[in-house]
Design a protein around this motif. Structure first.
Motif, short mmCIF file in Angstrom:
data_model
loop_
_atom_site.label_atom_id
_atom_site.label_comp_id
_atom_site.label_asym_id
_atom_site.label_seq_id
_atom_site.Cartn_x
_atom_site.Cartn_y
_atom_site.Cartn_z
N LEU A 43 0.83 -1.21 0.00
CA LEU A 43 0.00 0.00 0.00
C LEU A 43 0.87 1.26 0.00
CD1 LEU A 43 -2.77 -1.16 2.48
CD2 LEU A 43 -2.91 -0.99 -0.01
N ARG A 44 1.99 1.17 0.68
CA ARG A 44 2.89 2.34 0.71
C ARG A 44 3.42 2.63 -0.67
NH1 ARG A 44 5.30 -0.15 5.89
NH2 ARG A 44 4.03 0.84 7.50
N GLU A 45 3.52 1.58 -1.50
CA GLU A 45 4.01 1.78 -2.86
C GLU A 45 3.13 2.73 -3.66
OE1 GLU A 45 4.48 -1.97 -4.87
OE2 GLU A 45 5.92 -2.65 -3.34
N VAL A 46 1.83 2.78 -3.32
CA VAL A 46 0.96 3.72 -4.03
C VAL A 46 0.82 5.03 -3.27
CG1 VAL A 46 -0.31 1.90 -5.23
CG2 VAL A 46 -1.18 2.79 -3.04
N GLY A 47 1.69 5.21 -2.28
CA GLY A 47 1.74 6.50 -1.59
C GLY A 47 0.85 6.60 -0.37
N ALA A 48 0.29 5.48 0.05
CA ALA A 48 -0.60 5.54 1.21
C ALA A 48 0.19 5.55 2.51
CB ALA A 48 -1.55 4.36 1.19
N ARG A 49 -0.36 6.20 3.53
CA ARG A 49 0.25 6.21 4.86
C ARG A 49 -0.37 5.06 5.65
NH1 ARG A 49 -0.59 11.48 3.38
NH2 ARG A 49 -2.60 11.65 4.43
N VAL A 50 0.44 4.04 5.90
CA VAL A 50 -0.09 2.81 6.47
C VAL A 50 0.74 2.39 7.67
CG1 VAL A 50 -0.72 0.42 5.96
CG2 VAL A 50 -0.73 2.12 4.14
N GLU A 51 0.08 1.90 8.70
CA GLU A 51 0.79 1.35 9.85
C GLU A 51 0.33 -0.08 10.08
OE1 GLU A 51 0.27 4.00 13.17
OE2 GLU A 51 1.62 5.51 12.30
N VAL A 52 1.17 -0.84 10.79
CA VAL A 52 0.82 -2.21 11.13
C VAL A 52 0.70 -2.29 12.65
CG1 VAL A 52 1.49 -4.63 10.97
CG2 VAL A 52 2.14 -3.04 9.15
N ASP A 53 -0.39 -2.87 13.13
CA ASP A 53 -0.56 -3.00 14.57
C ASP A 53 -0.05 -4.37 15.00
OD1 ASP A 53 -1.28 -3.04 17.19
OD2 ASP A 53 -3.29 -2.24 16.87
N VAL A 54 1.24 -4.39 15.40
CA VAL A 54 1.85 -5.67 15.75
C VAL A 54 1.81 -5.95 17.25
CG1 VAL A 54 3.42 -5.79 13.78
CG2 VAL A 54 4.12 -4.57 15.86
N ALA A 55 1.03 -5.16 17.96
CA ALA A 55 1.00 -5.34 19.41
C ALA A 55 0.52 -6.73 19.80
CB ALA A 55 0.09 -4.29 20.04
N ASP A 56 1.01 -7.20 20.93
CA ASP A 56 0.61 -8.51 21.44
C ASP A 56 -0.70 -8.34 22.20
OD1 ASP A 56 0.48 -11.08 22.30
OD2 ASP A 56 2.05 -10.87 23.82
N GLU A 57 -1.75 -8.15 21.46
CA GLU A 57 -3.06 -7.88 22.06
C GLU A 57 -4.09 -8.76 21.37
OE1 GLU A 57 -3.73 -5.63 24.37
OE2 GLU A 57 -2.12 -4.14 24.32
N THR A 58 -5.28 -8.77 21.96
CA THR A 58 -6.35 -9.51 21.30
C THR A 58 -6.78 -8.75 20.06
OG1 THR A 58 -7.99 -8.32 22.59
CG2 THR A 58 -7.26 -10.46 23.44
N LEU A 59 -7.38 -9.49 19.13
CA LEU A 59 -7.85 -8.86 17.91
C LEU A 59 -8.87 -7.77 18.25
CD1 LEU A 59 -8.04 -8.69 14.85
CD2 LEU A 59 -9.83 -10.44 14.94
N GLY A 60 -9.77 -8.10 19.15
CA GLY A 60 -10.80 -7.14 19.53
C GLY A 60 -10.19 -5.83 19.99
N ASN A 61 -9.14 -5.92 20.77
CA ASN A 61 -8.49 -4.72 21.27
C ASN A 61 -7.86 -3.91 20.15
OD1 ASN A 61 -5.90 -3.72 23.43
ND2 ASN A 61 -8.04 -3.15 23.58
N LYS A 62 -7.27 -4.62 19.19
CA LYS A 62 -6.63 -3.90 18.09
C LYS A 62 -7.66 -3.23 17.20
CE LYS A 62 -3.00 -7.25 17.53
NZ LYS A 62 -2.10 -7.90 16.57
N ILE A 63 -8.77 -3.91 17.00
CA ILE A 63 -9.86 -3.31 16.21
C ILE A 63 -10.36 -2.07 16.92
CG2 ILE A 63 -12.27 -3.64 15.49
CD1 ILE A 63 -10.39 -5.20 13.77
#
Length: 667
Positions: A594-614
């Motif tokens: 996605l960054r290749e098309v110029g988008a500002r993107v982050e990855v949530d790699v935290a050790d958390e539950t999916l619900g929490n990350k959402i």
RNA sequence: GCCGAGGUAGCUCAGCUGGCAAGAGCAGCCGUCUUGUAAACGGCAGGUCACGGGUUCGAGUCCCGUCCUCGGCUCCA
């Protein structure tokens, strides 16, 4: 023998006995629809006046209802409630003097001179007393009095007496708190009107000098509430006593009141200082000092989009960018006249090697220096110098307010140097530019365009020059087809101006753009261009800032979007959320694509539950959360969960990246 | 600048009329758990109660001053 009179409403006509009231006329004309608070009466000689429903109408009048749910009707209702409030205050605080109590946008206030400021519990007591008064079903009764009668009646009300005297000397022609209503100032000695609150038993509960009109009785107040109290100078002047002002609001129905209170709550929730902190966009450390803020990384990304937009557009429209310093020698500010006219808004000087320097409160002198860097030819004009210039103003301590009113802020500032015959086109170009800006940033069309004319305290320029410039502004706005209004005497000391306002998503109006003619600086700096005739000519200078202030506009955007910026502006446009650490690798791959098309993107790699990350993605108001797990990794897809709207599963990464790029390109 | 209301951990707040030990939730850090769409579990750490004076046996709590914030006035991008 009783005479008859004729009244009309549009094409409808009715015959009534002489002495018939406005409400009787409206009923006879079958013009009563829903709740009405007063009438508008147009007399045979063409005067159009607000009219009490119980007031006798003149023969030959056009009579129209003023509905309770119109802005005009609400103002009348609110002003009536202000009277009730003043009566309550008089009851509860014997000896209180009352000053003025006009309706204002969305409410009303009344100013009182009392022994001590009102407390929160005073407001509760006043409101409770007002409710009792409403239940008494008092009527508002209009009475015309002479100046002498008015002075006598309000002998112990110094502010009312002052208003009467101000009307006498013509300082006030017509004031909501004084005598004759709009358009009634006829020949002869001024007459005043007094409105009496009369109880059903005929006794007078309270009276006030007032232009009116009012609702017929206190039982016609469907919903009101008091909001706050604050100090306010009498007649708005610092050399006058400070009165205690109580603000309230009143509406045509409980529902409308509730809606308004909900809007106020909403506005509070959207406060840019609150959102700015929660979303980690901006920071106001006390260590910096009042009125100074800083942009945190995410806020800076939003700001960068704003700046990129304006930079690109100014270039496209033939502006020439410059960069200038934040300080300059005091001599420059002497020459520009700022020290003479603007010193109280400048930071104090600093001394370096025996020379005095000042922080810049405006960019103009620097842009003039850019203009005068060499001889200019008429062929070059118009020259449009532009800069995102940070200025510093010593705003008084009580007025700073987050990024809306700061001591340091950045203007998207430009000064256009042009020939007189180019002024209209240049100004019109600025207004059109502002329009495009508002559209791009989701504010729609300007809500108000105000042209301000020469103020009392003004310098430089003969009257005809001001008049010509004012006319040029009017012609320019007319050219754009936008409606405008004239604010007499509201111009800057150095020239007339156009202020452009816009409404945000919850209906609040903000003054953003300013376009000003300046004929002070060209004189003071004695700037010129060489004309076709080989002689020197003085150019016109147009100053304009479209965002106004980047910080202020940012705050308006933040509040208007409630922190959920459109994708092109959002600091983070998508966050990739792996359902488990096993899929961090795939998530990173998706982010990179996605960054290749110029988008500002982050990855949530935290050790958390999916619900929490959402939840985190949602509360941070990122436009897209992209959930990836085993299924997605295998198929090369993402599950798209937009901030608003429903999720779509199994979207190919390539497809989403195209969509995202397209959305970003819509700026 | 003026009037009023406030300042307790990074954030949101509790601490009553001064009294034995300054608390909670979230965020942070460390563990445990390994997860499919808005909050897993446990632990740890974190505060000169804005700052400076004063009253008192004793002050987060009362008084004074300063700074800062908020709502207004004035002003304004």
């Amino acid at each position: 023998m009783s005479q008859t009179i004729t009244v009309q409403h549009g094409d409808a006509r009715a015959q009534l006995e002489e002495g018939a009231t406005a409400i009787q006329a409206l009923k006879a004309l079958e013009a009563v629809r829903g709740q009405i608070v007063a009438a508008r009466v147009t007399t045979p000689d063409g005067a159009s006046l607000q009219w009490d429903l119980d007031r006798e109408v003149p023969d030959g009048a056009q009579v129209a209802p003023i509905p309770a749910d119109s802005e005009e009707g609400r103002a009348i209702l609110r002003h009536s409630v202000a009277h009730v409030m003043a009566q309550a205050v008089t009851d509860l605080f014997p000896g209180a003097k009352w000053a003025i109590g006009p309706p204002v946008e969305d409410g009303f206030y009344y100013d009182f001179d009392v022994e001590r400021p009102f407390t929160a519990s005073d407001l509760e007591r006043i409101e409770a007393r007002m409710k009792e008064l409403l239940k008494e079903k008092q009527s508002f009764v209009r009475e015309e009095v002479t100046r002498e009668q008015a002075l006598e009646e309000f002998a112990d009300q110094p502010y009312k007496r002052e208003i009467i005297e101000l009307v006498d000397e013509g300082t006030i022609v017509s004031n909501v708190d004084a005598g004759p209503g709009e358009g009634e100032a006829g020949d002869g000695p001024p007459t005043f009107t007094v409105y009496r609150n009369v109880r059903p038993d005929g006794s007078v509960a309270w009276s006030d000098l007032c232009r009116g009109p009012h609702v017929p009785g206190t039982d016609r107040v469907p919903a009101f509430t008091l909001l706050r109290s604050a100090g306010a100078y009498w007649r708005g002047r610092e050399d006058q006593p400070m009165l205690q002002r109580i603000y309230g609001t009143a509406w045509e129905s409980r529902k409308a009141l509730k809606q308004h209170l909900t809007m106020l709550e909403e506005a509070k929730k959207r406060d840019h200082r609150k959102l700015g902190r929660e979303l980690e966009l901006v920071h106001f450390p006390e260590e910096l000092g009042p009125g100074l803020s800083l942009f945190l990384p995410h806020g800076a990304l939003v700001r960068k989009q704003m700046e990129d937009w304006i930079r690109d557009e100014t270039l496209r429209r033939g502006y020439q960018p410059v960069y200038t310093p934040h300080v300059a020698k005091e001599d420059l500010w002497q020459l520009s006249g700022h020290l003479e006219n603007y010193a109280e808004l400048m930071f104090p000087g600093m001394e370096v090697e025996g020379a005095a320097y000042r922080l810049k409160p405006m960019n103009c002198p620097f842009h003039i220096m850019a203009f005068t860097s060499r001889t200019r030819s008429y062929r070059e004009l118009p020259i449009r110098i532009s800069e995102l210039g940070t200025v510093y103003r010593y705003e008084r301590s009580g007025v700073v307010n987050g990024m809306l009113r700061a001591r340091g802020f950045t203007q998207d500032d430009s000064h256009i140097f042009c020939r007189q015959d180019q002024v209209v086109d240049e100004v019109a170009g600025c207004v059109e530019f502002a329009r495009d800006l508002y559209r791009a940033f989701g504010l729609g069309e300007p809500s108000r365009v105000a042209i301000s004319t020469r103020p009392e305290k003004s310098i430089a320029g003969h009257d005809d020059k001001w008049k010509a410039a004012e006319q040029a502004l009017i012609d320019a706005v007319a050219k754009t087809g936008l409606a405008y209004e004239i604010d007499e005497g509201e111009g800057a000391f150095y020239g007339p101006k156009i202020d452009i306002h816009a409404r945000d998503a919850i209906g609040r109006e903000w003054q953003l753009t300013t376009v000003q003619v300046d004929f002070n600086l060209p004189e003071r700096f004695d700037i010129s261009y060489v004309g076709e005739d080989g002689a020197k000519h003085r150019p016109f200078m147009v100053h304009r800032a479209l965002f106004g202030s980047i910080e202020r506009f940012f705050a308006v955007m933040l509040e208007s979007f409630n922190g959920a910026f459109p994708t092109w502006l959002a600091p983070v446009q998508a966050v990739v959320v792996p359902v488990a650490p096993d899929f961090d690798g795939y998530a990173t791959e998706v982010a990179d694509r996605l960054r290749e098309v110029g988008a500002r993107v982050e990855v949530d790699v935290a050790d958390e539950t999916l619900g929490n990350k959402i939840r985190r993605a949602q509360t941070s108001k990122v436009p897209y959360a992209l959930v990836v797990g085993g299924d997605e990794a295998e198929a090369g897809t993402v599950a798209v969960r937009p901030y608003q709207g429903s999720q779509r599963k199994d979207v190919a990464v390539g497809e989403f990246s195209k969509e995202l790029a397209a959305e970003i390109a819509t700026r």
